[in-house]
Design a protein around this motif. Structure first.
Motif, PDB file in Angstrom:
ATOM      1  N   GLY A  10       0.819  -1.218   0.000  1.00 22.38           N
ATOM      2  CA  GLY A  10       0.000   0.000   0.000  1.00 22.38           C
ATOM      3  C   GLY A  10       0.848   1.262   0.000  1.00 22.38           C
ATOM      4  N   VAL A  11       1.916   1.256   0.775  1.00 19.71           N
ATOM      5  CA  VAL A  11       2.817   2.415   0.814  1.00 19.71           C
ATOM      6  C   VAL A  11       3.504   2.599  -0.532  1.00 19.71           C
ATOM      7  CG1 VAL A  11       4.932   3.315   1.859  1.00 19.71           C
ATOM      8  CG2 VAL A  11       3.166   2.299   3.298  1.00 19.71           C
ATOM      9  N   VAL A  12       3.936   1.511  -1.133  1.00 19.93           N
ATOM     10  CA  VAL A  12       4.588   1.590  -2.442  1.00 19.93           C
ATOM     11  C   VAL A  12       3.613   2.108  -3.487  1.00 19.93           C
ATOM     12  CG1 VAL A  12       5.636   0.210  -4.286  1.00 19.93           C
ATOM     13  CG2 VAL A  12       6.325  -0.151  -1.927  1.00 19.93           C
ATOM     14  N   ALA A  13       2.352   1.711  -3.408  1.00 21.25           N
ATOM     15  CA  ALA A  13       1.342   2.206  -4.348  1.00 21.25           C
ATOM     16  C   ALA A  13       1.184   3.717  -4.214  1.00 21.25           C
ATOM     17  CB  ALA A  13       0.007   1.514  -4.102  1.00 21.25           C
ATOM     18  N   PHE A  14       1.148   4.200  -2.969  1.00 21.25           N
ATOM     19  CA  PHE A  14       1.031   5.645  -2.745  1.00 21.25           C
ATOM     20  C   PHE A  14       2.248   6.381  -3.299  1.00 21.25           C
ATOM     21  CE2 PHE A  14       2.096   9.291  -0.054  1.00 21.25           C
ATOM     22  CZ  PHE A  14       1.005  10.108  -0.342  1.00 21.25           C
ATOM     23  N   LEU A  15       3.438   5.862  -3.055  1.00 25.73           N
ATOM     24  CA  LEU A  15       4.653   6.506  -3.558  1.00 25.73           C
ATOM     25  C   LEU A  15       4.701   6.497  -5.084  1.00 25.73           C
ATOM     26  CD1 LEU A  15       7.297   5.157  -1.034  1.00 25.73           C
ATOM     27  CD2 LEU A  15       6.374   7.471  -1.180  1.00 25.73           C
ATOM     28  N   ALA A  16       4.296   5.391  -5.687  1.00 23.40           N
ATOM     29  CA  ALA A  16       4.298   5.312  -7.150  1.00 23.40           C
ATOM     30  C   ALA A  16       3.342   6.335  -7.747  1.00 23.40           C
ATOM     31  CB  ALA A  16       3.933   3.910  -7.609  1.00 23.40           C
ATOM     32  N   GLN A  17       2.168   6.489  -7.140  1.00 22.11           N
ATOM     33  CA  GLN A  17       1.226   7.468  -7.664  1.00 22.11           C
ATOM     34  C   GLN A  17       1.750   8.884  -7.471  1.00 22.11           C
ATOM     35  OE1 GLN A  17      -2.799   6.970  -6.516  1.00 22.11           O
ATOM     36  NE2 GLN A  17      -3.501   8.691  -7.728  1.00 22.11           N
ATOM     37  N   SER A  18       2.378   9.165  -6.346  1.00 18.75           N
ATOM     38  CA  SER A  18       2.934  10.501  -6.110  1.00 18.75           C
ATOM     39  C   SER A  18       4.030  10.828  -7.115  1.00 18.75           C
ATOM     40  CB  SER A  18       3.494  10.592  -4.695  1.00 18.75           C
ATOM     41  OG  SER A  18       2.495  10.381  -3.755  1.00 18.75           O
ATOM     42  N   ILE A  19       4.892   9.864  -7.386  1.00 25.31           N
ATOM     43  CA  ILE A  19       5.994  10.100  -8.321  1.00 25.31           C
ATOM     44  C   ILE A  19       5.477  10.295  -9.741  1.00 25.31           C
ATOM     45  CG2 ILE A  19       7.995   8.995  -9.405  1.00 25.31           C
ATOM     46  CD1 ILE A  19       8.524   7.714  -6.618  1.00 25.31           C
ATOM     47  N   THR A  20       4.542   9.448 -10.172  1.00 27.74           N
ATOM     48  CA  THR A  20       4.023   9.611 -11.539  1.00 27.74           C
ATOM     49  C   THR A  20       3.220  10.895 -11.670  1.00 27.74           C
ATOM     50  OG1 THR A  20       2.123   8.237 -10.995  1.00 27.74           O
ATOM     51  CG2 THR A  20       3.978   7.157 -12.088  1.00 27.74           C
ATOM     52  N   TYR A  21       2.498  11.291 -10.633  1.00 30.71           N
ATOM     53  CA  TYR A  21       1.746  12.543 -10.694  1.00 30.71           C
ATOM     54  C   TYR A  21       2.689  13.730 -10.830  1.00 30.71           C
ATOM     55  CZ  TYR A  21      -1.419  16.329  -9.589  1.00 30.71           C
ATOM     56  OH  TYR A  21      -2.137  17.487  -9.655  1.00 30.71           O
ATOM     57  N   SER A  22       3.766  13.736 -10.048  1.00 33.02           N
ATOM     58  CA  SER A  22       4.698  14.871 -10.155  1.00 33.02           C
ATOM     59  C   SER A  22       5.421  14.870 -11.501  1.00 33.02           C
ATOM     60  CB  SER A  22       5.712  14.824  -9.011  1.00 33.02           C
ATOM     61  OG  SER A  22       6.524  13.681  -9.106  1.00 33.02           O
ATOM     62  N   TYR A  23       5.667  13.685 -12.067  1.00 32.26           N
ATOM     63  CA  TYR A  23       6.309  13.612 -13.385  1.00 32.26           C
ATOM     64  C   TYR A  23       5.402  14.209 -14.461  1.00 32.26           C
ATOM     65  CZ  TYR A  23       8.049  11.644 -17.750  1.00 32.26           C
ATOM     66  OH  TYR A  23       8.507  11.500 -19.022  1.00 32.26           O
ATOM     67  N   TYR A  24       4.140  13.800 -14.493  1.00 30.61           N
ATOM     68  CA  TYR A  24       3.211  14.307 -15.509  1.00 30.61           C
ATOM     69  C   TYR A  24       2.786  15.726 -15.250  1.00 30.61           C
ATOM     70  CZ  TYR A  24       2.940   9.766 -17.689  1.00 30.61           C
ATOM     71  OH  TYR A  24       3.244   8.625 -18.348  1.00 30.61           O
ATOM     72  N   ASN A  25       2.877  16.189 -14.030  1.00 30.84           N
ATOM     73  CA  ASN A  25       2.535  17.569 -13.711  1.00 30.84           C
ATOM     74  C   ASN A  25       3.573  18.533 -14.276  1.00 30.84           C
ATOM     75  OD1 ASN A  25       0.978  19.590 -12.637  1.00 30.84           O
ATOM     76  ND2 ASN A  25       1.854  19.417 -10.603  1.00 30.84           N
ATOM     77  N   GLU A  26       4.818  18.095 -14.370  1.00 31.83           N
ATOM     78  CA  GLU A  26       5.889  18.949 -14.887  1.00 31.83           C
ATOM     79  C   GLU A  26       5.888  19.034 -16.407  1.00 31.83           C
ATOM     80  OE1 GLU A  26       9.562  17.627 -13.260  1.00 31.83           O
ATOM     81  OE2 GLU A  26       8.983  18.096 -11.217  1.00 31.83           O
TER      82      GLU A  26
END
Length: 116
Positions: free
Chosen positions: A99-115
Motif C-alpha cells: 500500500g505504501v509503495v502504491a502511494f509513492l508510485a502514484q505521487s511520483i508519476t503525478y509529479s512527473y506528468y505535472n511537470e
C-alpha cells in the motif's frame, strides 16, 4: 486497522502496539475530516480544469502499470520470507508495504506528468 492494533495491544505488556494504534486512530480521524470538508471555489475550479484531469488520468494509468508488476514481486518476496522465517505476520506486513509503495508510485508519476 487501528481496531486490530488495539486488539493486539490488549494482551501485550509493551507500549509499541498502543503507540501504533494511537497513530492509526489519529491518522484515520484526520483523513475522515479531510474527506468530509467541502472544497473551496478555487479548489473546485482547479479540480475541473482539463489539464489537471488529464494529468490525473495519465498518472493513475502509469501507476497502475507500475503497481501490477510491483505488487506481484512484493507479494512473492513476503510470502517467501514468511515461509522462510515461519512467521505468518510477515505476509501481513508485506500487504501494508504494498500500500505504501502504491502511494509513492502514484505521487511520483503525478509529479512527473505535472511537470510536462
Amino acid at each position: 486497522m487501528s481496531v486490530i492494533w488495539i486488539a493486539l495491544a490488549v494482551g501485550e505488556k509493551g507500549k509499541t502496539q498502543w503507540i501504533c494504534a494511537g497513530l492509526l486512530v489519529v491518522s484515520s480521524i484526520v483523513l475522515i475530516m479531510r474527506a468530509v470538508k467541502k472544497p473551496s471555489a478555487e479548489e473546485q475550479v482547479e479540480a475541473m480544469d482539463e489539464r489537471n484531469q488529464m494529468i490525473n488520468l495519465k498518472s493513475k494509468s502509469r501507476t497502475y502499470d507500475i503497481m501490477n508488476v510491483l505488487d506481484v514481486v512484493l507479494m512473492m518476496i513476503f510470502i517467501v520470507l514468511g515461509k522462510y522465517w515461519d512467521i505468518s505476520a510477515v505476509s501481513f506486513v508485506g500487504i501494508g508495504i504494498v500500500g505504501v509503495v502504491a502511494f509513492l508510485a502514484q505521487s511520483i508519476t503525478y509529479s512527473y506528468y505535472n511537470e510536462i
